[in-house]
Write a protein that holds these residues in place. Structure first.
Motif, short mmCIF file in Angstrom:
data_model
loop_
_atom_site.label_atom_id
_atom_site.label_comp_id
_atom_site.label_asym_id
_atom_site.label_seq_id
_atom_site.Cartn_x
_atom_site.Cartn_y
_atom_site.Cartn_z
N LEU A 13 93.93 96.96 -13.17
CA LEU A 13 92.76 97.81 -12.51
C LEU A 13 92.56 98.46 -13.88
O LEU A 13 90.90 98.88 -12.74
CB LEU A 13 94.03 98.87 -11.44
CG LEU A 13 94.90 98.26 -10.59
CD1 LEU A 13 95.37 99.56 -10.03
CD2 LEU A 13 93.72 96.95 -9.33
N GLN A 14 92.12 98.90 -13.42
CA GLN A 14 91.76 100.23 -15.45
C GLN A 14 90.32 98.62 -16.15
O GLN A 14 89.18 99.14 -15.75
CB GLN A 14 92.40 99.88 -16.30
CG GLN A 14 93.35 101.77 -16.15
CD GLN A 14 93.79 102.26 -16.98
OE1 GLN A 14 94.08 101.79 -17.78
NE2 GLN A 14 94.01 103.62 -16.76
N ARG A 15 90.98 97.49 -16.33
CA ARG A 15 90.53 96.68 -16.77
C ARG A 15 88.93 95.89 -15.78
O ARG A 15 88.24 95.87 -16.18
CB ARG A 15 90.35 95.42 -17.46
CG ARG A 15 91.76 95.92 -18.04
CD ARG A 15 90.71 95.66 -19.25
NE ARG A 15 90.64 94.62 -19.98
CZ ARG A 15 88.88 94.15 -20.39
NH1 ARG A 15 88.79 94.84 -21.61
NH2 ARG A 15 88.70 92.67 -21.30
N ASP A 31 81.59 98.49 -13.38
CA ASP A 31 81.27 99.22 -13.75
C ASP A 31 80.41 98.41 -14.75
O ASP A 31 79.16 99.15 -15.07
CB ASP A 31 82.13 100.31 -14.77
CG ASP A 31 82.14 101.26 -13.99
OD1 ASP A 31 82.45 101.10 -12.27
OD2 ASP A 31 83.91 101.74 -14.76
N ARG A 32 80.60 97.05 -15.64
CA ARG A 32 79.60 96.80 -16.20
C ARG A 32 78.83 95.86 -15.50
O ARG A 32 77.27 95.80 -15.89
CB ARG A 32 79.94 95.92 -17.69
CG ARG A 32 81.14 96.79 -18.58
CD ARG A 32 81.62 95.52 -19.71
NE ARG A 32 82.70 96.76 -20.27
CZ ARG A 32 83.41 96.48 -20.86
NH1 ARG A 32 84.54 95.46 -20.57
NH2 ARG A 32 84.09 96.93 -22.31
N LEU A 33 78.97 95.30 -14.13
CA LEU A 33 78.18 94.70 -13.62
C LEU A 33 77.19 95.66 -12.82
O LEU A 33 75.88 94.97 -12.79
CB LEU A 33 79.41 93.90 -12.78
CG LEU A 33 80.14 92.68 -13.31
CD1 LEU A 33 80.72 92.10 -11.96
CD2 LEU A 33 79.00 91.65 -13.31
N VAL A 34 77.39 96.54 -12.62
CA VAL A 34 76.97 97.66 -11.85
C VAL A 34 75.57 97.82 -12.55
O VAL A 34 74.10 97.68 -12.51
CB VAL A 34 77.60 98.81 -11.34
CG1 VAL A 34 76.30 99.87 -10.75
CG2 VAL A 34 78.14 98.44 -10.01
N GLU A 35 76.17 98.20 -14.30
CA GLU A 35 75.48 98.40 -14.56
C GLU A 35 74.28 97.44 -15.34
O GLU A 35 73.12 97.45 -15.72
CB GLU A 35 76.26 98.89 -15.98
CG GLU A 35 75.29 99.48 -17.36
CD GLU A 35 73.95 100.46 -17.33
OE1 GLU A 35 72.81 100.73 -18.03
OE2 GLU A 35 74.16 101.11 -16.24
#
Length: 134
Positions: A14-16, A22-26
């Motif tokens: 879940l953390q990964r 988060d990376r996709l959003v950024e």
């Protein structure tokens, strides 16, 4: 003991997953900002083939928007046609040569992509972007 390991693996997963999201959003935020910047440049310099050629490359490789890229190619073609004098000779000068080089590079990229069925160049570019976030 097995349930503790499964719980830890689930939590780690879940953390990964959250890190990936988060990376996709950024990444999407950066792409949106770049698109706005290109649109601003297009408004500010509508006659610049350099800006158009760079925006075409952005549309092809990052946005994966061939429709917009083709519209921009038509606009660039019209500008290049307008740049010819009455004898059909292109404008002279270093700026014209640089624009020609950039235009040629854009055409070569387009022909390479159209010749390959898997569009691997775009895929490779996206993989490099993803790896930069890792």
């Amino acid at each position: 003991m097995t349930s503790d390991v499964n719980s830890l693996l689930c939590l780690w997963g879940l953390q990964r997953l959250q890190q990936t999201i988060d990376r996709l959003v950024e990444s999407n935020r950066c792409v949106s900002e770049a698109k706005i910047e290109y649109q601003t440049l297009m408004e500010k310099y509508p006659q610049s083939t350099q800006v158009i050629v760079q925006y075409i490359a952005f549309c092809d490789t990052v946005l994966n928007d061939p429709t917009l890229a083709n519209e921009l190619r038509k606009q660039a073609d019209a500008l290049r046609d307008d740049g010819e004098n009455a004898d059909g000779e292109e404008r002279e000068g270093e700026n014209s040569n640089m624009q020609d080089s950039m235009w040629q590079a854009s055409l070569e990229q387009r022909s390479q992509r159209s010749g390959s069925s898997g569009n691997s160049e775009t895929h490779d570019f996206r993989v490099k972007i993803q790896l930069s976030f890792a």
